[in-house]
Structure formats: C-alpha cells, structure tokens
Design a protein around this motif. Sequence first.
Motif, PDB file in Angstrom:
ATOM      1  N   GLU A 217      -9.829  13.523-101.987  1.00 60.20           N
ATOM      2  CA  GLU A 217     -10.106  12.139-101.606  1.00 60.20           C
ATOM      3  C   GLU A 217      -9.106  11.604-100.580  1.00 60.20           C
ATOM      4  OE1 GLU A 217     -11.233   7.934-103.763  1.00 60.20           O
ATOM      5  OE2 GLU A 217     -10.065   9.403-104.876  1.00 60.20           O
ATOM      6  N   ASP A 218      -7.831  11.911-100.750  1.00 56.76           N
ATOM      7  CA  ASP A 218      -6.832  11.430 -99.789  1.00 56.76           C
ATOM      8  C   ASP A 218      -7.084  12.006 -98.399  1.00 56.76           C
ATOM      9  OD1 ASP A 218      -5.596   9.905-101.729  1.00 56.76           O
ATOM     10  OD2 ASP A 218      -3.975  11.352-102.082  1.00 56.76           O
ATOM     11  N   LEU A 219      -7.488  13.276 -98.326  1.00 57.83           N
ATOM     12  CA  LEU A 219      -7.819  13.883 -97.033  1.00 57.83           C
ATOM     13  C   LEU A 219      -9.064  13.243 -96.434  1.00 57.83           C
ATOM     14  CD1 LEU A 219      -7.269  17.709 -97.616  1.00 57.83           C
ATOM     15  CD2 LEU A 219      -5.881  16.169 -96.232  1.00 57.83           C
ATOM     16  N   VAL A 220     -10.089  13.068 -97.242  1.00 57.40           N
ATOM     17  CA  VAL A 220     -11.344  12.475 -96.774  1.00 57.40           C
ATOM     18  C   VAL A 220     -11.092  11.100 -96.159  1.00 57.40           C
ATOM     19  CG1 VAL A 220     -13.552  11.504 -97.560  1.00 57.40           C
ATOM     20  CG2 VAL A 220     -12.825  13.754 -98.367  1.00 57.40           C
ATOM     21  N   ASN A 221     -10.206  10.344 -96.747  1.00 57.97           N
ATOM     22  CA  ASN A 221      -9.947   8.967 -96.301  1.00 57.97           C
ATOM     23  C   ASN A 221      -8.856   8.845 -95.246  1.00 57.97           C
ATOM     24  OD1 ASN A 221     -11.913   7.832 -98.017  1.00 57.97           O
ATOM     25  ND2 ASN A 221     -10.492   7.963 -99.731  1.00 57.97           N
ATOM     26  N   HIS A 222      -8.219   9.946 -94.886  1.00 55.87           N
ATOM     27  CA  HIS A 222      -7.137   9.881 -93.898  1.00 55.87           C
ATOM     28  C   HIS A 222      -7.719   9.663 -92.498  1.00 55.87           C
ATOM     29  CE1 HIS A 222      -3.682  10.936 -91.469  1.00 55.87           C
ATOM     30  NE2 HIS A 222      -2.957  10.731 -92.568  1.00 55.87           N
ATOM     31  N   PRO A 223      -7.152   8.760 -91.711  1.00 57.59           N
ATOM     32  CA  PRO A 223      -7.715   8.454 -90.384  1.00 57.59           C
ATOM     33  C   PRO A 223      -7.695   9.617 -89.399  1.00 57.59           C
ATOM     34  CG  PRO A 223      -5.622   7.310 -90.711  1.00 57.59           C
ATOM     35  CD  PRO A 223      -5.980   7.934 -92.017  1.00 57.59           C
ATOM     36  N   ASN A 224      -6.857  10.602 -89.597  1.00 56.84           N
ATOM     37  CA  ASN A 224      -6.795  11.752 -88.688  1.00 56.84           C
ATOM     38  C   ASN A 224      -7.716  12.897 -89.107  1.00 56.84           C
ATOM     39  OD1 ASN A 224      -3.947  10.412 -88.527  1.00 56.84           O
ATOM     40  ND2 ASN A 224      -4.214  11.514 -86.608  1.00 56.84           N
ATOM     41  N   VAL A 225      -8.343  12.774 -90.249  1.00 52.44           N
ATOM     42  CA  VAL A 225      -9.216  13.833 -90.746  1.00 52.44           C
ATOM     43  C   VAL A 225     -10.660  13.455 -90.429  1.00 52.44           C
ATOM     44  CG1 VAL A 225      -9.988  15.091 -92.796  1.00 52.44           C
ATOM     45  CG2 VAL A 225      -7.579  14.475 -92.543  1.00 52.44           C
ATOM     46  N   VAL A 226     -11.319  14.294 -89.632  1.00 51.82           N
ATOM     47  CA  VAL A 226     -12.700  14.014 -89.250  1.00 51.82           C
ATOM     48  C   VAL A 226     -13.706  14.583 -90.242  1.00 51.82           C
ATOM     49  CG1 VAL A 226     -12.204  13.736 -86.805  1.00 51.82           C
ATOM     50  CG2 VAL A 226     -12.778  15.997 -87.680  1.00 51.82           C
ATOM     51  N   ARG A 227     -13.319  15.631 -90.974  1.00 50.11           N
ATOM     52  CA  ARG A 227     -14.249  16.231 -91.918  1.00 50.11           C
ATOM     53  C   ARG A 227     -13.501  17.108 -92.915  1.00 50.11           C
ATOM     54  NH1 ARG A 227     -18.289  14.074 -91.596  1.00 50.11           N
ATOM     55  NH2 ARG A 227     -19.074  14.727 -89.609  1.00 50.11           N
ATOM     56  N   VAL A 228     -13.945  17.071 -94.160  1.00 42.72           N
ATOM     57  CA  VAL A 228     -13.489  18.015 -95.173  1.00 42.72           C
ATOM     58  C   VAL A 228     -14.719  18.816 -95.583  1.00 42.72           C
ATOM     59  CG1 VAL A 228     -12.455  18.328 -97.455  1.00 42.72           C
ATOM     60  CG2 VAL A 228     -11.638  16.490 -95.968  1.00 42.72           C
ATOM     61  N   VAL A 229     -14.646  20.115 -95.363  1.00 42.49           N
ATOM     62  CA  VAL A 229     -15.765  21.022 -95.601  1.00 42.49           C
ATOM     63  C   VAL A 229     -15.401  21.932 -96.777  1.00 42.49           C
ATOM     64  CG1 VAL A 229     -17.190  22.818 -94.566  1.00 42.49           C
ATOM     65  CG2 VAL A 229     -16.320  20.965 -93.148  1.00 42.49           C
ATOM     66  N   ALA A 230     -16.341  22.107 -97.701  1.00 37.77           N
ATOM     67  CA  ALA A 230     -16.087  22.925 -98.892  1.00 37.77           C
ATOM     68  C   ALA A 230     -16.802  24.261 -98.801  1.00 37.77           C
ATOM     69  CB  ALA A 230     -16.538  22.187-100.139  1.00 37.77           C
ATOM     70  N   LEU A 231     -16.069  25.310 -99.109  1.00 39.38           N
ATOM     71  CA  LEU A 231     -16.631  26.656 -99.255  1.00 39.38           C
ATOM     72  C   LEU A 231     -17.163  26.796-100.674  1.00 39.38           C
ATOM     73  CD1 LEU A 231     -13.623  28.448 -97.605  1.00 39.38           C
ATOM     74  CD2 LEU A 231     -15.869  28.156 -96.572  1.00 39.38           C
ATOM     75  N   SER A 232     -18.168  27.626-100.862  1.00 38.73           N
ATOM     76  CA  SER A 232     -18.787  27.752-102.190  1.00 38.73           C
ATOM     77  C   SER A 232     -17.880  28.442-103.206  1.00 38.73           C
ATOM     78  CB  SER A 232     -20.118  28.486-102.104  1.00 38.73           C
ATOM     79  OG  SER A 232     -19.964  29.753-101.533  1.00 38.73           O
ATOM     80  N   GLY A 233     -16.876  29.144-102.760  1.00 42.96           N
ATOM     81  CA  GLY A 233     -15.850  29.675-103.657  1.00 42.96           C
ATOM     82  C   GLY A 233     -16.325  30.658-104.703  1.00 42.96           C
ATOM     83  N   GLY A 234     -17.374  31.401-104.425  1.00 39.17           N
ATOM     84  CA  GLY A 234     -17.844  32.385-105.387  1.00 39.17           C
ATOM     85  C   GLY A 234     -18.811  31.843-106.421  1.00 39.17           C
ATOM     86  N   TYR A 235     -19.049  30.542-106.402  1.00 45.35           N
ATOM     87  CA  TYR A 235     -20.021  29.949-107.316  1.00 45.35           C
ATOM     88  C   TYR A 235     -21.436  30.294-106.851  1.00 45.35           C
ATOM     89  CZ  TYR A 235     -16.246  26.921-109.036  1.00 45.35           C
ATOM     90  OH  TYR A 235     -15.086  26.439-109.580  1.00 45.35           O
ATOM     91  N   THR A 236     -22.379  30.251-107.760  1.00 44.84           N
ATOM     92  CA  THR A 236     -23.774  30.351-107.347  1.00 44.84           C
ATOM     93  C   THR A 236     -24.120  29.094-106.568  1.00 44.84           C
ATOM     94  OG1 THR A 236     -24.673  29.229-109.291  1.00 44.84           O
ATOM     95  CG2 THR A 236     -24.373  31.632-109.454  1.00 44.84           C
TER      96      THR A 236
END
Length: 80
Positions: A26-45
């Motif tokens: 959440e802190d990254l998502v809301n930081h003014p210098n961060v344009v996007r936070v992208v998640a990898l599936s991490g081995g989950y289905t």
Amino acid sequence: ESLKMLRKDQKLMFKLTLPNQDNLYEDLVNHPNVVRVVALSGGYTRDEADAILARQTGVVASFSRALTEGLRDDLTQNDF
C-alpha cells in the motif's frame, strides 16, 4: 526510505510477487514516484492468484505463467 531521495520527475514501477499479507504494498502504491505496482503470480494457480490480487488495492497482475495454465498443444480451437 530510499524513495524519499527521488526527485519528483523520477518514476518507478515495481514488479513483485503476490504478498501473503493484504495490501502489504500500500505504501508503494500510494507513493507519488511510483507509477505502478505489478504482481507476479508467484507459483499460485490462476484462481488462487486472482483471489489474492483482488485483496491488493492498487496492484495489477502480471500473471503470464498462470495464464498459460492448462494450455496444451492438443487443445481444440474451441478449447483454446
């Protein structure tokens, strides 16, 4: 702390694995210098990754491996 050293014109995108904790990024998502936070599936289905992602406000998916789950070369056109 390191993000505080960035100039206003310096923008970042983070590509991270899905967290075990809801809204961990959440802190990254809301930081003014961060344009996007992208998640990898991490081995989950795909279904598991979708459920976890749904609980991550402001995070988008990069589930290339999970999206290919179940694909085989013998699939019919309709099944594909």
